[in-house]
Motif scaffolding. Structure first.
Motif, PDB file in Angstrom:
ATOM      1  N   CYS A  48      -0.304  26.966 -31.630  1.00 31.23           N
ATOM      2  CA  CYS A  48       0.180  28.202 -32.260  1.00 31.23           C
ATOM      3  C   CYS A  48       1.648  28.044 -32.606  1.00 31.23           C
ATOM      4  O   CYS A  48       2.386  27.329 -31.926  1.00 31.23           O
ATOM      5  CB  CYS A  48      -0.016  29.365 -31.297  1.00 31.23           C
ATOM      6  N   SER A  50       3.928  29.995 -32.003  1.00 34.73           N
ATOM      7  CA  SER A  50       4.730  30.444 -30.855  1.00 34.73           C
ATOM      8  C   SER A  50       4.933  29.348 -29.815  1.00 34.73           C
ATOM      9  O   SER A  50       5.726  29.522 -28.875  1.00 34.73           O
ATOM     10  CB  SER A  50       4.087  31.670 -30.205  1.00 34.73           C
ATOM     11  N   HIS A  70      -1.525  28.442 -25.407  1.00 30.25           N
ATOM     12  CA  HIS A  70      -2.050  29.756 -25.011  1.00 30.25           C
ATOM     13  C   HIS A  70      -3.266  30.150 -25.847  1.00 30.25           C
ATOM     14  O   HIS A  70      -3.492  31.331 -26.108  1.00 30.25           O
ATOM     15  CB  HIS A  70      -0.934  30.814 -25.091  1.00 30.25           C
ATOM     16  N   GLU A  71      -4.018  29.144 -26.311  1.00 25.17           N
ATOM     17  CA  GLU A  71      -5.311  29.417 -26.973  1.00 25.17           C
ATOM     18  C   GLU A  71      -6.320  28.467 -26.325  1.00 25.17           C
ATOM     19  O   GLU A  71      -6.804  27.533 -26.939  1.00 25.17           O
ATOM     20  CB  GLU A  71      -5.224  29.149 -28.474  1.00 25.17           C
ATOM     21  N   TRP A  96      -2.596  34.660 -25.062  1.00 27.42           N
ATOM     22  CA  TRP A  96      -1.168  34.964 -24.869  1.00 27.42           C
ATOM     23  C   TRP A  96      -0.926  35.775 -23.598  1.00 27.42           C
ATOM     24  O   TRP A  96       0.059  35.591 -22.890  1.00 27.42           O
ATOM     25  CB  TRP A  96      -0.657  35.712 -26.099  1.00 27.42           C
ATOM     26  N   CYS A 157      -5.463  33.912 -29.826  1.00 34.46           N
ATOM     27  CA  CYS A 157      -4.111  34.390 -30.191  1.00 34.46           C
ATOM     28  C   CYS A 157      -4.102  34.859 -31.643  1.00 34.46           C
ATOM     29  O   CYS A 157      -3.934  36.037 -31.907  1.00 34.46           O
ATOM     30  CB  CYS A 157      -3.038  33.344 -29.935  1.00 34.46           C
TER      31      CYS A 157
HETATM   32 ZN    ZN Z   1       0.015  32.327 -30.311  1.00 32.15          ZN
END
Ligand code: ZN
Ligand code: ZN
Length: 344
Positions: A48, A50, A70-71, A96, A157
């Motif tokens: 991601c 992020s 975070h996925e 997330w 996410c």
């Molecule tokens: Zn993300």
């Protein structure tokens, strides 16, 4: 790391050793879950935008070395002593929302999404760029049988963010909803918006994504390079909602005049420079601007269930864990079609 005991066998991990450093593939001992954690044998982890917060050390208080991600989708292969609601062998996801403290004012009000001490996988603790990860039960979402692990990962996410932002936007079936940006978030936003029954206007730069946007469910495509997108939206009566997915504040600012009466600019593309708007633009037509961040694991399950029902799927490119650096560079380039996913 401090509280986790370790088992004997090693595992492969893609970690960032210090802020701004390159990825390194290292071996670590497989971690043991604490009492209210599970261990997940990771199958897939989305990359991601992020993850930049981890790679560059931009998140306040982040410690290194750190494993991003975070996925995450994988199989529970060990339960902590006090875990009863989850089973060995169950396929789960971690997005997330990596756990709330249950004690802050937001949590006491049941608003876990806005926990003041929200934990984020890959930032607060090691995430999914590894063969095994431990996660607290507050972070777990069940994955429906019919979704593959690589296609489920980005829904945790990019998927939940677009789905949740749209379903809380106030738009009703038949309303004109514009989706700005046809990328990792936008290609999912168009699909969800179409399946929600909105009239979807996809807004992109240049004409190359026009056919794809229509295939994803857009009724019309607006090229913001060759036309004034806000004027085009006004010709259609103005948008009830504009879902702003591309992290480009200038592009978002230019769309505000495309909102109809009581229209809302829903901001999910995370940029750091200011959106520019005059009070008169907001007062005229009672327009609003709102931001939205992901959601809880229960929201993830809603997203996954809706994707299963409606056929919404991410378009993905997969890379093996060992090529995490290449996968991350591909995501950053903006050329991926459209989400990059690591497989283990
Ligand atoms: Zn993300
Ligand atoms: Zn809290």
């Amino acid at each position: 790391m401090a509280a986790t005991k370790t088992a004997a066998a090693p595992m492969k991990v893609a970690q960032i050793p210090k802020p701004g450093a390159d990825f390194e593939i290292v071996e670590r001992e497989i971690p043991k879950p604490d009492a209210r954690q599970v261990r997940i044998k990771v199958q897939a982890c989305g990359v991601c935008h992020s993850d930049v917060f981890t790679k560059e050390g931009q998140w306040p208080g982040i410690q290194f070395p750190r494993v991003p991600g975070h996925e995450v989708v994988g199989i529970i292969d060990e339960l902590g002593a006090n875990v009863s609601a989850w089973k060995m062998g169950q396929r789960v996801g971690v997005g997330w929302h990596g756990g709330q403290d249950n004690t802050c004012l937001s949590c006491r009000r049941g608003d876990f999404r806005n926990c003041r001490n929200l934990k984020i996988p890959g930032i607060s603790y090691d995430g999914g760029y590894q063969e095994y990860m431990v996660a607290p039960v507050e972070a777990l979402a069940a994955i429906p049988e019919s979704l593959g692990s690589t296609e489920a990962a980005p829904l945790l996410c990019a998927g939940i963010t677009t789905y949740n932002a749209l379903r809380h936007s106030g738009a009703l079936p038949g309303d004109l909803v514009a989706v700005q940006g046809i990328g990792g978030l936008g290609h999912l936003g168009i699909q969800f918006a179409s399946k929600f029954g909105y009239k979807v206007a996809a807004i992109g730069r240049g004409s190359e994504n026009a056919a794809l946007a229509k295939k994803l469910g857009a009724s019309l495509y607006i090229d913001s390079q060759s036309t004034n997108a806000a004027e085009e939206l006004q010709k259609l009566g103005g948008a009830q909602v504009i879902l702003a997915t591309a992290p480009n504040s200038k592009a978002m600012s230019a769309l505000i005049d495309g909102l109809g009466p009581n229209g809302k600019l829903m901001v999910i593309g995370a940029a750091f420079d200011p959106i520019e708007v005059t009070p008169v633009q907001l007062i005229t037509g009672s327009r609003t601007i709102q931001g939205w961040a992901a959601g809880t694991p229960a929201d993830s399950e809603d997203t996954l269930r809706f994707a299963e029902l409606s056929g919404v799927r991410p378009m993905i490119e997969t890379y093996p864990l060992e090529k995490a650096a290449e996968a991350y560079a591909r995501m950053l380039s903006g050329n991926a079609q459209f989400r990059v996913v690591l497989t283990m």
